[in-house]
Structures are given as structure tokens and as C-alpha cells.
Design a protein around this motif. Structure first.
Motif, mmCIF file in Angstrom:
data_model
loop_
_atom_site.group_PDB
_atom_site.id
_atom_site.type_symbol
_atom_site.label_atom_id
_atom_site.label_comp_id
_atom_site.label_asym_id
_atom_site.label_seq_id
_atom_site.Cartn_x
_atom_site.Cartn_y
_atom_site.Cartn_z
ATOM 1 N N ALA A 137 44.547 103.465 25.277
ATOM 2 C CA ALA A 137 45.955 103.837 25.178
ATOM 3 C C ALA A 137 46.831 102.584 25.155
ATOM 4 O O ALA A 137 46.586 101.639 25.921
ATOM 5 C CB ALA A 137 46.346 104.729 26.350
ATOM 6 N N ILE A 138 47.832 102.594 24.278
ATOM 7 C CA ILE A 138 48.841 101.525 24.263
ATOM 8 C C ILE A 138 50.171 102.148 24.657
ATOM 9 O O ILE A 138 50.695 103.019 23.962
ATOM 10 C CB ILE A 138 48.936 100.861 22.876
ATOM 11 N N TYR A 139 50.690 101.686 25.776
ATOM 12 C CA TYR A 139 51.863 102.287 26.426
ATOM 13 C C TYR A 139 52.871 101.161 26.601
ATOM 14 O O TYR A 139 52.988 100.587 27.681
ATOM 15 C CB TYR A 139 51.397 102.869 27.762
ATOM 16 N N ALA A 140 53.568 100.819 25.519
ATOM 17 C CA ALA A 140 54.351 99.588 25.540
ATOM 18 C C ALA A 140 55.513 99.662 24.563
ATOM 19 O O ALA A 140 55.504 100.445 23.614
ATOM 20 C CB ALA A 140 53.446 98.403 25.167
ATOM 21 N N TYR A 141 56.498 98.806 24.828
ATOM 22 C CA TYR A 141 57.576 98.617 23.876
ATOM 23 C C TYR A 141 57.073 97.774 22.699
ATOM 24 O O TYR A 141 56.026 97.118 22.782
ATOM 25 C CB TYR A 141 58.750 97.905 24.538
ATOM 26 N N ASN A 142 57.836 97.769 21.604
ATOM 27 C CA ASN A 142 57.471 96.918 20.472
ATOM 28 C C ASN A 142 57.405 95.463 20.901
ATOM 29 O O ASN A 142 58.176 95.012 21.755
ATOM 30 C CB ASN A 142 58.491 97.069 19.339
ATOM 31 N N GLY A 143 56.507 94.738 20.277
ATOM 32 C CA GLY A 143 56.340 93.326 20.575
ATOM 33 C C GLY A 143 54.990 92.860 20.081
ATOM 34 O O GLY A 143 54.207 93.638 19.511
ATOM 35 N N SER A 144 54.698 91.594 20.301
ATOM 36 C CA SER A 144 53.421 91.052 19.838
ATOM 37 C C SER A 144 52.244 91.751 20.495
ATOM 38 O O SER A 144 51.190 91.927 19.867
ATOM 39 C CB SER A 144 53.360 89.547 20.125
ATOM 40 N N PHE B 287 60.293 91.532 6.821
ATOM 41 C CA PHE B 287 60.510 92.960 7.026
ATOM 42 C C PHE B 287 60.900 93.227 8.483
ATOM 43 O O PHE B 287 60.080 93.050 9.381
ATOM 44 C CB PHE B 287 59.229 93.719 6.681
ATOM 45 N N LEU B 288 62.142 93.656 8.686
ATOM 46 C CA LEU B 288 62.589 94.029 10.028
ATOM 47 C C LEU B 288 62.163 95.459 10.314
ATOM 48 O O LEU B 288 62.560 96.386 9.598
ATOM 49 C CB LEU B 288 64.103 93.906 10.148
ATOM 50 N N ILE B 289 61.355 95.655 11.346
ATOM 51 C CA ILE B 289 60.872 96.988 11.706
ATOM 52 C C ILE B 289 61.629 97.467 12.939
ATOM 53 O O ILE B 289 61.513 96.883 14.014
ATOM 54 C CB ILE B 289 59.352 96.977 11.960
ATOM 55 N N LEU B 290 62.390 98.540 12.760
ATOM 56 C CA LEU B 290 63.172 99.096 13.857
ATOM 57 C C LEU B 290 62.491 100.278 14.553
ATOM 58 O O LEU B 290 62.668 100.455 15.753
ATOM 59 C CB LEU B 290 64.561 99.503 13.359
ATOM 60 N N PRO B 291 61.706 101.130 13.858
ATOM 61 C CA PRO B 291 61.048 102.238 14.570
ATOM 62 C C PRO B 291 60.015 101.717 15.567
ATOM 63 O O PRO B 291 59.395 100.674 15.348
ATOM 64 C CB PRO B 291 60.364 103.023 13.444
ATOM 65 N N GLU C 206 66.196 93.160 20.921
ATOM 66 C CA GLU C 206 66.159 94.315 21.830
ATOM 67 C C GLU C 206 65.224 95.366 21.244
ATOM 68 O O GLU C 206 65.487 95.907 20.172
ATOM 69 C CB GLU C 206 67.559 94.899 22.013
ATOM 70 N N VAL C 207 64.134 95.651 21.952
ATOM 71 C CA VAL C 207 63.156 96.610 21.442
ATOM 72 C C VAL C 207 63.060 97.867 22.304
ATOM 73 O O VAL C 207 62.298 98.783 21.993
ATOM 74 C CB VAL C 207 61.753 95.965 21.324
ATOM 75 N N ARG C 208 63.831 97.942 23.370
ATOM 76 C CA ARG C 208 63.769 99.129 24.239
ATOM 77 C C ARG C 208 64.713 100.223 23.762
ATOM 78 O O ARG C 208 64.592 101.370 24.178
ATOM 79 C CB ARG C 208 64.099 98.723 25.679
ATOM 80 N N ARG C 209 65.646 99.885 22.899
ATOM 81 C CA ARG C 209 66.579 100.851 22.328
ATOM 82 C C ARG C 209 67.106 100.264 21.035
ATOM 83 O O ARG C 209 66.926 99.067 20.764
ATOM 84 C CB ARG C 209 67.743 101.126 23.294
ATOM 85 N N LEU C 210 67.759 101.084 20.234
ATOM 86 C CA LEU C 210 68.326 100.596 18.986
ATOM 87 C C LEU C 210 69.683 99.955 19.262
ATOM 88 O O LEU C 210 70.620 100.612 19.723
ATOM 89 C CB LEU C 210 68.483 101.740 17.979
ATOM 90 N N ASP C 211 69.793 98.671 18.978
ATOM 91 C CA ASP C 211 71.027 97.912 19.132
ATOM 92 C C ASP C 211 71.478 97.489 17.735
ATOM 93 O O ASP C 211 70.906 96.576 17.139
ATOM 94 C CB ASP C 211 70.770 96.691 20.018
ATOM 95 N N GLY C 212 72.493 98.189 17.195
ATOM 96 C CA GLY C 212 72.927 97.923 15.834
ATOM 97 C C GLY C 212 73.362 96.483 15.620
ATOM 98 O O GLY C 212 72.957 95.834 14.652
ATOM 99 N N HIS C 213 74.181 95.958 16.515
ATOM 100 C CA HIS C 213 74.645 94.577 16.381
ATOM 101 C C HIS C 213 73.485 93.600 16.506
ATOM 102 O O HIS C 213 73.406 92.615 15.753
ATOM 103 C CB HIS C 213 75.719 94.280 17.421
ATOM 104 N N GLY C 214 72.574 93.879 17.433
ATOM 105 C CA GLY C 214 71.415 93.013 17.584
ATOM 106 C C GLY C 214 70.543 92.994 16.344
ATOM 107 O O GLY C 214 69.998 91.951 15.951
ATOM 108 N N ALA C 215 70.413 94.159 15.709
ATOM 109 C CA ALA C 215 69.620 94.228 14.475
ATOM 110 C C ALA C 215 70.236 93.359 13.392
ATOM 111 O O ALA C 215 69.527 92.596 12.702
ATOM 112 C CB ALA C 215 69.519 95.677 14.001
#
Length: 550
Positions: A70-77, A234-238, A264-273
Motif C-alpha cells: 500500500a502507498i498512503y502518501a501525498y504526491n512527491g518523489s 508536465f505539471l501534474i496536479l491530480p 503544495e501537494v496536500r491541496r490544490l493551490d491555484g496561485h502555487g500552481a
């Protein structure tokens, strides 16, 4: 060429070892570095005794012979390393939704029979609450973060765990039959584990056969494809915990591109994107419908960011309304492509649209592996017949659902000696032969004997100037049985449209029976992290608050 996702990572990295594979914050991993860390993960899992226990030939379609991680994590390396590393070990990874509460987490970890889990420290308390109920889950690997949570008893630190292993290739009998397991988001019931063979998932949706390009069935073709440069930045937001994020990453890497993540990968931050887009000169970005597009549009209007590097936006898994596309297109470089795809965890990529925000009702080009079956599921429909049927896929398909023979037979029927995937989506042909996607049968409203597909109505409702987001559901009606009800969130300062106002807005675009007869507002439309709508919430909200009626 052996089509196995770990072997493909080896092939690509051998060809472009110094090219950037991942950029996140101040971390940059080349293809060679990502491969080395993935191999370390694979070796660490082999040291724990995890891998393939039973080869495919001895199993039923709904059975797995692999150990599950199981992978139970936020986006990241860590997500990418763990994903590839598990496959290098000939085990199978399982995606876990980080929004789950304890009961949902317990269900997925139990159903998946996970023997190991890689998790961010932020989730340690929730994992601790269920681990005693999971006797098979014996290996805990905890990833440091800023949460301050200490290692759970018996857990090991992820970086220390990797540091003990060599980055050498693993010498294992990889097979195209090895499993890629993708748990559904649970939008049509409890989450289900979809079992894909590596070969099938690669050619269906992970870049092995992109429409308009040749089938990548040799190493030479793969190298040529990489050299074309279509992978881009390629910026991946999902989130990677859903198929949309994973498939965007695999496609980018199989094209030799660079996966870029927002700070910021824990939520969608429009300005950060947008800050990431400007800083990294992103040329493509992946979103999931309006739930992602709207915050990006708002931030772009507020921030006035440099968008000159953008050449394509891809959207999947949720509706991207024409009105939102047009608003974005007006602020992006001329000719920016809006590439929308239709698909599902159990069907893969079924149809695509390259529409540049011009049409009110998007139409899609079916892939060669997709058809429309009749309502009776007994014949393939042809363009011009005007019938509403079922969107179906053939060819490279999953084996079935983990430990669920009944659902496997139901979803993957054999019709005239051809095996299909029938995921429950309705569609018809447009006059020009393209596909008009109507939506899930399970969310269809039967009003006065007429069927209304909610996504068609939502596109129009969301084009109203007061509406920021919307879901459409059926609510009880003494006259119609069910009536069409719109649950909307409003733009700042906007007043809730009256039913008469909303109906007048919809009238030029929809038949009368499809137009909402009730409207009510909500502070926010509830969606999953991947942007998929929560229709159960919308129906409950509509029942609880009523709204104004026609």
C-alpha cells in the motif's frame, strides 16, 4: 521487447540517464537517479520476502499471485519511487486515498491484503488506529514530513530503509503478466481493486499506443518516441492516489518528459500552481475537470501570471465545462490545446477530444478499441443510428476485480465472442460520427419517463454567470416521480438564481424535461481529491434543504 513497467523504466533511463525525470520544490531527480532509488526500494522489498508468489497461469482472472504494498502518501518523489520500486520487486502496489477515515482505510487495506505500507508520518495516527485489525500488514515504512509524528512501533524510516540497499538492477523473471493494481475511487460503490497486466495497461493507457502514433512494441520504437520531445515539462496536479495522476506520470515518463509537481501537494493551490508553471517553464498540465480548472482560472485572473510556455492542458476523470475552457483559453497563448479524455479504472483510455474550447457540447473521437453497444447489449451501433447505447471497450483490458468473480463477469462480458468492458457509461453518436458522452447510468434521472444524464445538464448550469460549480441530482416529485434539481455554489457576491432565471438560461441548450425544476445553493460542491463529484452528498443536501421550485 518485454512489456513490464519496471523493465520499461530501465530502458528509458538507459537512453536518457541525465534528463530530468522529476522536479519538485528544490528536488531534481534525473532518470538515472529515479531508477537507482526505485531499484533500492525493490531490493528492500525483496529483502522482506515480498514479490510474486504464484504465476498468472495458475490463477483465475480475479486472483492475484503478488504480494501487495500500500502507498498512503501525498504526491512527491516517494510516490514514484515506491510505485516503480514495488514493481521492480515483482510485487504490486495499491493506491490508498489519503482522505479516508479509519473505517475506509481499514476496508481498503484489508480488501487489498496489503502486507506492507509506505506512508507519510502525517497519517501515522490514523494508521495506528486500524493496524491491530490488519494481521497481514506486518511491514510499516514511514516517510518523514513536517507533522512531527514519531515512528510507529515496529516501523522503519523510509530513507534509512533505502540507504541500506544497493542501486543495482534486480535479476528477476519479469513477466508481462505481472500485475498493476488500481483501486477505484468508490464513486459507484465501495472501492474495487482492478487487476491489469503490465502489457495491457501499457498499451491501453500508459503511453504504449497513443492515438495518432505508432504502437511502441520494440525498444527502437520506444527510443524514437522519446526523441520526439512530446513528453515536455508536465505539471501534474491530480493526486497519484488516483488513476488520473498515476497515468499522467507514466505517460510523461514513457515519452521522456519531466514530471513536475507544485510546491503544495496536500491541496490544490491555484496561485502555487501558476508560480510553479512560471518558474519551471511548464508547457503542459494535467487537471481533472472544473474542480481543478476553476481555481486555476481564478488565480490566473488575480495574479496575471506569464502563461507563454503553456501549449496544452489535458483533463480527465471529470467534466470540463465549455464555458470554463473558453475563459481559460482567453488567458492562454493562442492555439493552446485542450485535450479531454474519457476512461475509467477498469476501461482505460476510451475516447479523446482535441477541441480548443469551441463547442458547447464536447464530442470525442473513439479510440480503435472502443465502441458503442446497443441498449440491449447485443450489437455494435454505427454512427448515424441516433440510438443511446453503452460505451464499451475491447482489446487490452484488465483481468477483473480483485477477489470478486461476480463483478468481474458482470463488467467484462463476452458478446459475440468478443470480451468487452462495460463500465456503465451511456453515449450516442453525434451527426459527424464523433461520440457524445452522456454519463453514468447510475446517476441518470428518470423524470416523467424521460432519461436525463446529469453531466449534460451540469455543463449548461455551470455556464450561468452566477454559478461557480454545480451538481445535478434527481429528487422526489409527486408529478414526475423524480425531478431535476441543481445544487450550486455561487461566485463571490452573486445571488442564487431563481428557478425561472436558471430555466431561461438553460432553455436554448436543453429540452424542457432536462432543465432543473429546483435550485439550491451550498457553500461548496463536494468532490473527491481527483475532482470526481460526490452525488450521494448532493442528493442528501438537496433532500435536507429543498431549495426553490418551479
Amino acid at each position: 521487447m518485454l512489456v513490464h513497467l519496471a523493465v520499461l523504466q530501465e530502458l528509458v533511463a538507459r537512453h536518457i540517464p541525465e534528463r530530468q525525470a522529476l522536479v519538485w520544490r528544490d528536488q531534481i531527480l534525473t532518470y538515472a537517479e529515479l531508477l537507482a532509488r526505485s531499484r533500492r526500494v525493490g531490493r528492500a522489498f525483496r529483502r522482506l520476502g515480498l514479490g510474486c508468489r504464484v504465476e498468472r497461469v495458475a490463477l483465475q482472472p480475479w486472483e492475484s499471485g503478488h504480494d501487495h504494498v500500500a502507498i498512503y502518501a501525498y504526491n512527491g518523489s516517494v510516490w514514484l519511487e515506491a510505485m516503480f520500486g514495488t514493481l521492480h520487486a515483482r510485487a504490486a502496489f495499491v493506491n490508498v486515498n489519503y482522505r479516508y477515515v479509519a473505517d475506509e482505510l481499514r476496508f481498503v487495506l484489508s480488501t487489498s491484503r496489503a502486507r506492507a505500507i509506505i506512508y507519510h508520518a502525517a497519517f501515522a495516527p490514523r494508521l495506528a488506529a486500524v493496524r491491530d485489525d490488519l494481521p497481514l500488514l506486518v511491514h510499516l515504512i514511514q516517510v518523514r514530513d513536517d507533522s512531527g509524528h514519531a515512528l510507529l512501533p515496529g516501523a522503519v524510516d523510509y530513507e534509512e530503509w533505502l540507504a541500506a540497499e544497493r542501486p543495482d538492477p534486480l535479476d528477476l523473471p519479469y513477466s508481462p503478466d505481472d500485475l498493476y493494481v488500481l483501486f477505484t475511487g468508490g464513486t459507484t460503490g465501495l472501492p474495487k481493486g482492478v487487476l491489469w497486466r503490465h502489457e495491457d495497461v501499457f498499451f491501453n493507457g500508459l503511453g504504449g499506443h497513443i492515438p495518432g502514433f505508432e504502437r511502441l512494441d520494440s525498444e527502437e520504437k520506444l527510443r524514437t518516441h522519446i526523441e520526439m520531445g512530446i513528453g515536455g515539462r508536465f505539471l501534474i496536479l491530480p493526486p497519484f492516489m488516483h488513476g488520473a495522476g498515476q497515468w499522467s506520470a507514466f505517460n510523461t515518463l514513457h515519452r521522456g518528459g519531466t514530471v513536475i509537481l507544485p510546491d503544495e501537494v496536500r491541496r490544490l493551490d491555484g496561485h502555487g500552481a501558476w508560480r510553479t508553471i512560471v518558474r519551471e517553464r511548464v508547457d503542459q498540465l494535467s487537471i481533472c475537470g472544473d474542480a481543478f480548472a476553476q481555481p486555476l482560472l481564478t488565480a490566473l485572473r488575480e495574479g496575471g501570471y506569464d502563461t507563454s510556455s503553456i501549449r496544452a492542458i489535458t483533463s480527465t476523470a471529470a467534466v470540463l465545462s465549455p464555458s470554463v475552457k473558453r475563459a481559460l483559453a482567453a488567458l492562454l497563448p493562442p492555439g493552446t490545446l485542450f485535450i479531454e479524455s474519457l476512461g475509467a479504472s477498469e476501461a482505460g483510455l476510451q475516447a479523446m477530444s482535441w477541441n480548443a474550447a469551441a463547442e458547447d457540447v464536447p464530442a470525442y473521437q473513439l479510440r480503435d478499441n472502443s465502441v458503442v453497444l446497443s441498449a440491449e447489449r447485443d450489437r455494435v451501433l454505427a454512427p448515424g443510428m441516433g440510438e443511446v447505447g453503452w460505451l464499451a471497450t475491447k482489446g487490452h483490458l484488465p483481468l477483473g476485480y480483485l477477489d470478486d468473480p461476480e463483478r468481474t463477469r458482470e463488467t467484462f462480458p463476452v458478446i459475440d465472442r468478443v470480451r468487452y468492458c462495460l463500465g456503465g457509461d451511456r453515449a450516442r453518436y453525434a451527426d459527424d460520427g464523433r461520440l457524445v458522452f452522456l454519463g453514468r447510468e447510475s446517476s441518470c434521472i428518470n423524470t416523467g419517463g424521460e432519461k436525463v444524464y446529469v453531466e449534460e445538464v451540469e455543463r449548461v448550469v455551470k455556464s450561468h454567470p452566477a454559478v461557480y460549480d454545480a451538481l445535478v441530482v434527481g429528487t422526489p416529485s409527486p408529478r414526475w416521480g423524480q425531478q431535476v434539481t441543481a445544487v450550486v455554489s455561487l461566485r463571490p457576491g452573486a445571488a442564487l438564481p431563481t428557478v425561472a432565471d436558471l430555466r431561461a438560461h438553460c432553455a436554448p441548450h436543453l429540452a424542457d424535461y432536462k432543465i432543473p425544476r429546483a435550485v439550491l445553493d451550498a457553500p461548496e460542491i463536494v468532490r473527491s481529491p481527483s475532482g470526481k463529484p460526490d452525488y450521494a452528498w448532493a442528493a442528501e443536501h438537496a433532500r435536507a434543504y429543498g431549495g426553490s421550485h418551479a
